[in-house]
Each structure stands twice: as C-alpha cells, then as structure tokens.
Write a protein that holds these residues in place. Structure first.
Motif, PDB file in Angstrom:
ATOM      1  N   ILE A  10     -89.779  35.419  -7.051  1.00 19.45           N
ATOM      2  CA  ILE A  10     -90.025  34.809  -7.960  1.00 19.45           C
ATOM      3  C   ILE A  10     -91.879  34.659  -8.223  1.00 19.45           C
ATOM      4  N   LEU A  11     -92.017  34.366  -9.637  1.00 17.86           N
ATOM      5  CA  LEU A  11     -93.350  34.606  -9.817  1.00 17.86           C
ATOM      6  C   LEU A  11     -94.016  33.089 -10.398  1.00 17.86           C
ATOM      7  N   LEU A  12     -94.499  32.900  -9.783  1.00 20.87           N
ATOM      8  CA  LEU A  12     -95.696  31.603 -10.073  1.00 20.87           C
ATOM      9  C   LEU A  12     -97.249  32.004 -10.752  1.00 20.87           C
ATOM     10  N   PRO A  13     -96.443  31.809 -12.259  1.00 24.91           N
ATOM     11  CA  PRO A  13     -97.726  32.173 -13.487  1.00 24.91           C
ATOM     12  C   PRO A  13     -99.696  31.962 -13.319  1.00 24.91           C
ATOM     13  N   ASP A  14     -99.527  30.905 -12.445  1.00 23.27           N
ATOM     14  CA  ASP A  14    -100.517  30.498 -11.983  1.00 23.27           C
ATOM     15  C   ASP A  14    -100.795  29.999 -10.965  1.00 23.27           C
ATOM     16  N   SER A  15    -101.523  30.688  -9.445  1.00 23.86           N
ATOM     17  CA  SER A  15    -101.525  30.607  -8.399  1.00 23.86           C
ATOM     18  C   SER A  15    -102.019  29.355  -8.089  1.00 23.86           C
ATOM     19  N   GLN A  16    -102.754  28.409  -9.066  1.00 21.13           N
ATOM     20  CA  GLN A  16    -103.811  27.551  -7.957  1.00 21.13           C
ATOM     21  C   GLN A  16    -102.685  26.213  -8.643  1.00 21.13           C
ATOM     22  N   ALA A  17    -101.521  26.438  -9.379  1.00 22.37           N
ATOM     23  CA  ALA A  17    -100.564  25.126  -9.601  1.00 22.37           C
ATOM     24  C   ALA A  17    -100.229  24.545  -8.297  1.00 22.37           C
ATOM     25  N   GLY A  18    -100.898  23.655  -7.756  1.00 23.89           N
ATOM     26  CA  GLY A  18    -100.828  23.127  -6.606  1.00 23.89           C
ATOM     27  C   GLY A  18    -100.096  21.564  -6.651  1.00 23.89           C
ATOM     28  N   PRO A  47     -85.299  12.360 -31.955  1.00 24.87           N
ATOM     29  CA  PRO A  47     -85.957  12.245 -32.955  1.00 24.87           C
ATOM     30  C   PRO A  47     -86.126  10.957 -33.222  1.00 24.87           C
ATOM     31  N   GLU A  48     -85.043  10.106 -33.386  1.00 24.68           N
ATOM     32  CA  GLU A  48     -85.177   8.939 -34.655  1.00 24.68           C
ATOM     33  C   GLU A  48     -85.618   7.665 -33.375  1.00 24.68           C
ATOM     34  N   LYS A  49     -85.470   7.441 -31.971  1.00 23.45           N
ATOM     35  CA  LYS A  49     -85.927   6.710 -31.139  1.00 23.45           C
ATOM     36  C   LYS A  49     -88.049   7.080 -31.060  1.00 23.45           C
ATOM     37  N   LYS A  50     -88.557   5.997 -30.482  1.00 20.62           N
ATOM     38  CA  LYS A  50     -90.206   5.435 -30.350  1.00 20.62           C
ATOM     39  C   LYS A  50     -90.231   5.944 -28.863  1.00 20.62           C
ATOM     40  N   PHE A  51     -91.557   6.419 -28.195  1.00 19.50           N
ATOM     41  CA  PHE A  51     -91.461   6.644 -27.052  1.00 19.50           C
ATOM     42  C   PHE A  51     -92.556   6.142 -26.740  1.00 19.50           C
ATOM     43  N   TYR A  52     -93.774   5.328 -26.203  1.00 26.02           N
ATOM     44  CA  TYR A  52     -94.969   5.230 -25.989  1.00 26.02           C
ATOM     45  C   TYR A  52     -95.372   5.951 -23.962  1.00 26.02           C
ATOM     46  N   LEU A  53     -96.203   6.298 -23.922  1.00 22.25           N
ATOM     47  CA  LEU A  53     -96.703   6.516 -22.417  1.00 22.25           C
ATOM     48  C   LEU A  53     -97.056   4.690 -21.663  1.00 22.25           C
ATOM     49  N   LEU A  54     -96.817   4.611 -21.085  1.00 19.81           N
ATOM     50  CA  LEU A  54     -97.723   3.519 -19.821  1.00 19.81           C
ATOM     51  C   LEU A  54     -98.866   3.740 -20.008  1.00 19.81           C
ATOM     52  N   SER A  55     -99.029   4.688 -19.361  1.00 26.27           N
ATOM     53  CA  SER A  55    -100.897   4.606 -19.264  1.00 26.27           C
ATOM     54  C   SER A  55    -101.119   6.026 -19.833  1.00 26.27           C
ATOM     55  N   PRO A  56    -102.653   5.827 -20.045  1.00 22.64           N
ATOM     56  CA  PRO A  56    -103.094   7.249 -20.334  1.00 22.64           C
ATOM     57  C   PRO A  56    -103.379   8.327 -19.883  1.00 22.64           C
ATOM     58  N   GLY A  57    -102.915   7.758 -18.719  1.00 22.50           N
ATOM     59  CA  GLY A  57    -103.535   8.317 -16.868  1.00 22.50           C
ATOM     60  C   GLY A  57    -102.183   9.538 -16.559  1.00 22.50           C
ATOM     61  N   LEU A  58    -101.727   9.054 -17.794  1.00 16.87           N
ATOM     62  CA  LEU A  58     -99.990  10.193 -16.914  1.00 16.87           C
ATOM     63  C   LEU A  58    -100.157  11.463 -17.462  1.00 16.87           C
ATOM     64  N   VAL A  59    -100.654  12.183 -16.911  1.00 15.35           N
ATOM     65  CA  VAL A  59    -101.722  13.611 -17.298  1.00 15.35           C
ATOM     66  C   VAL A  59    -100.936  14.436 -15.827  1.00 15.35           C
ATOM     67  N   CYS A  60    -100.864  15.137 -15.320  1.00 14.38           N
ATOM     68  CA  CYS A  60    -101.057  16.376 -14.795  1.00 14.38           C
ATOM     69  C   CYS A  60    -101.135  17.564 -14.118  1.00 14.38           C
ATOM     70  N   PRO A  61    -102.525  17.804 -14.119  1.00 17.95           N
ATOM     71  CA  PRO A  61    -103.908  19.170 -14.627  1.00 17.95           C
ATOM     72  C   PRO A  61    -103.302  19.650 -13.925  1.00 17.95           C
ATOM     73  N   ASN A  62    -102.451  20.013 -12.503  1.00 14.72           N
ATOM     74  CA  ASN A  62    -101.772  21.241 -12.712  1.00 14.72           C
ATOM     75  C   ASN A  62    -100.452  21.892 -13.074  1.00 14.72           C
ATOM     76  N   MET A  63     -99.775  20.995 -13.469  1.00 13.12           N
ATOM     77  CA  MET A  63     -98.666  21.469 -14.131  1.00 13.12           C
ATOM     78  C   MET A  63     -99.205  21.974 -15.711  1.00 13.12           C
ATOM     79  N   LYS A  64     -99.982  21.886 -15.861  1.00 15.47           N
ATOM     80  CA  LYS A  64    -100.417  22.062 -17.109  1.00 15.47           C
ATOM     81  C   LYS A  64    -101.311  23.746 -17.342  1.00 15.47           C
ATOM     82  N   LEU A  65    -101.940  23.655 -16.280  1.00 12.85           N
ATOM     83  CA  LEU A  65    -102.120  25.201 -16.181  1.00 12.85           C
ATOM     84  C   LEU A  65    -101.443  25.776 -16.137  1.00 12.85           C
ATOM     85  N   THR A  66    -100.121  26.790 -16.127  1.00 10.45           N
ATOM     86  CA  THR A  66     -99.241  27.172 -17.341  1.00 10.45           C
ATOM     87  C   THR A  66     -99.481  27.315 -18.647  1.00 10.45           C
ATOM     88  N   SER A  67     -99.134  28.696 -19.097  1.00 14.05           N
ATOM     89  CA  SER A  67     -99.775  28.677 -20.585  1.00 14.05           C
ATOM     90  C   SER A  67     -98.609  30.030 -20.908  1.00 14.05           C
TER      91      SER A  67
END
Ligand code: 13P
Length: 299
Positions: A75-83, A244-264
């Motif tokens: 099992i490989l985790l591409p970024d070991s810091q992704a907690g 694609p024909e529907k519209k989606f809006y995030l409830l808060s601009p803070g809805l970003v998980c930095p750990n999930m974004k570590l993988t590239s």
C-alpha cells in the motif's frame, strides 16, 4: 502533464498497481485513478482487488485501512505527510480511559482513526453507514469516536445513548448556519447537501446529509438544478462530470482540506517508481483492527 500521465500508466502496468482516489483529491488525480469513492467504497475496493500494489490517493487512515484489509498487498501513500487532524484527535491511551469510564458501552470508531484505535474498538463505521452500524449493536450505550458532529447526527436516528468523543474535522467545522442561510437566500431553488461532519445546526438545516459518494448520487438523481454543497471542494469535480447541466455552489470558501491536496500526479509517479512511502500496519495491531473493519463490512 501528458508525460507524467504516461509514466504513471507504464509504472502501473509494471507494478500491477491500481490507483484509488478519494472524492476530495485534485481533479487530475481523480482523472488518473482506476476508482474514486468515499471511505467505505475505497475500503471495499482495497479488500477485493487482485492488484499487487494499491496507491491510495487520500490520507493516511485510508492507506492504513487498505493495509488492514489487504495485508498481502503493498500500500503506497504518495505523500507521507497526508494525515487527518480528526484521526489525530484520538489515541489509544485516551480511548482506554474512556472505555474504563463506560465499561458497558460498545465502542464505535469512525474510519477516520489511527489503526491502533480501530484495534481497541468493537466496530468501525464510515459516514455512509454510521447509523446502520450503531443500530446493529445490542448495547444501549455507544462510545462514539472521534467525531462529535457525526455522533450527534447518529444520535438523531437511534434510541441508544451516544457518548461522543470531542473531536471534529476542522474543514467541515468551518461551515456555519449563517453561511447556509445566506446561501439559501441567494439561491432559493437550490437543495442543500452536506456531510455529517458538519456542525449539528448545519446538518439539521440541510435537505440531505450523507457521505461524499451519497452526495454525488443524490445530486445526480435529484430533479433540482442547483445545489449548495457542504463538504470539501474536491467533490465538485465528480458532481460536474456527472451533471454538467446543474449548478453547484460551495457553502463556505473554507471547504478545502490541505492534506487531501498534498497528492499530485508527480508524487503518484514517484511512489510507483520508488515503491514508497509504504504504509504497513504492524501485524499485532492489524489483526485486531481487521475485526472492527470486517464487522462493519459485514453490515
Ligand atoms: P467520506 O467517507 O464521506 O468520503 O468522508 C471521508 C472524510 O474523511 C470526510 O472528511
């Protein structure tokens, strides 16, 4: 980008690997994955795949679950810091103290926990099956760890006494009722779909509460044209691909998980080339944690 995608495809063949991506991963990572899903679906896939190597594009507890369910695979985790800060909010010593305080309670642990906490628990659950898991238990008292918001969501649907651990997801916690009400006023036709890790007043005001995959399914099948989304922004990729024909809006601009974004893509290529960082749960812990996960998967 094309060169790294080609490199990943070649390495995947050589290693007999599959790439599993959580619904919060970057768009390009979701696109390269063999499978995308919520925590439950990722666990199920890891348990059943015949691949020799699993690249878990997600966070550490997800890679640990794969290691627990598929010990013969790498099992490989591409970024070991992704907690996951929520998973880190509980440890074995703390759980043992709580168990001593409530000796008659069954321990239900959310999948967002370290492997050794799973090993100390009676049964695991994810956001998509937490209510069913708790209802399946004969005990009247449930020690529910570590997410207090999921615990309070479950408590609405069962007569059992739910004793919550005081942990929470910092990303979902950012969504406030105020934001929800303002968004609803701006988009009165929209349905509000939120994750159960959101605050209780937010889940109580929503039209639908569910796991990431359940939110995606709901939006696909709904007749509504607009949706207000209360979970991490990575989910927008799949929502827009499906509808694609529907519209989606995030409830808060803070809805970003930095750990999930570590993988590239580059880190996925590198981990397949170097066959690390590997996540391997020690066998003594794995065997006991397996019981908690297996009991959940049996439901
Ligand atoms: P899901 O199981 O709903 O995908 O959620 C995972 C998670 O970590 C939410 O923060």
């Amino acid at each position: 980008m094309l060169a790294v995608i080609q490199a990943i495809e070649k390495l995947k063949q050589e290693r007999q690997a599959v790439i599993l991506a959580h619904n919060y991963q970057q768009d390009a990572v979701q696109d390269i994955a063999d499978f995308t899903g919520d925590s439950l679906a990722l666990s199920r896939y890891a348990a059943s795949t015949t691949a020799r190597v699993v690249v878990l594009a997600g966070v550490r507890f997800m890679a640990e679950s794969a290691s627990i369910l598929a010990p013969d695979k790498t099992i490989l985790l591409p970024d070991s810091q992704a907690g996951c800060p929520l998973a880190a909010s509980i440890d074995v010593a703390g759980l043992r103290q709580a168990k001593a305080r409530y000796p008659d309670a069954a321990v239900v642990c959310y999948v967002n926990t370290p492997a050794d906490v799973k090993a100390e628990s009676d049964i695991c659950c994810t956001s998509s099956n937490a209510v069913a898991v708790v209802r399946s238990l004969p005990q009247q008292r449930i020690l529910f760890v570590p997410d207090r918001n999921l615990a309070s969501f479950v408590a609405r649907f069962t007569s059992q006494e739910i004793i919550p651990w005081e942990g929470g997801c910092i990303t979902h916690y950012r969504v406030t009722l105020d934001e929800l009400e303002q968004a609803r006023a701006a988009h009165p036709e929209a349905e509000v779909l939120v994750h159960p890790e959101c605050r209780p007043e937010v889940t109580a005001a929503a039209d639908f509460v569910g796991s990431t995959t359940a939110i995606i399914k709901y939006a696909r099948e709904s007749r509504a044209r607009e949706f207000l989304i209360g979970t991490e922004m990575g989910i927008l990729h799949r929502l827009l691909l499906d509808s694609p024909e529907k519209k989606f809006y995030l409830l808060s601009p803070g809805l970003v998980c930095p750990n999930m974004k570590l993988t590239s893509l580059e880190k996925i290529a590198r981990c397949l080339r170097e066959m690390q960082p590997e996540v391997k749960v020690p066998e003594t812990i794995r065997q006991r944690a397996y019981g908690a996960l297996e009991r959940m998967l049996a439901i």
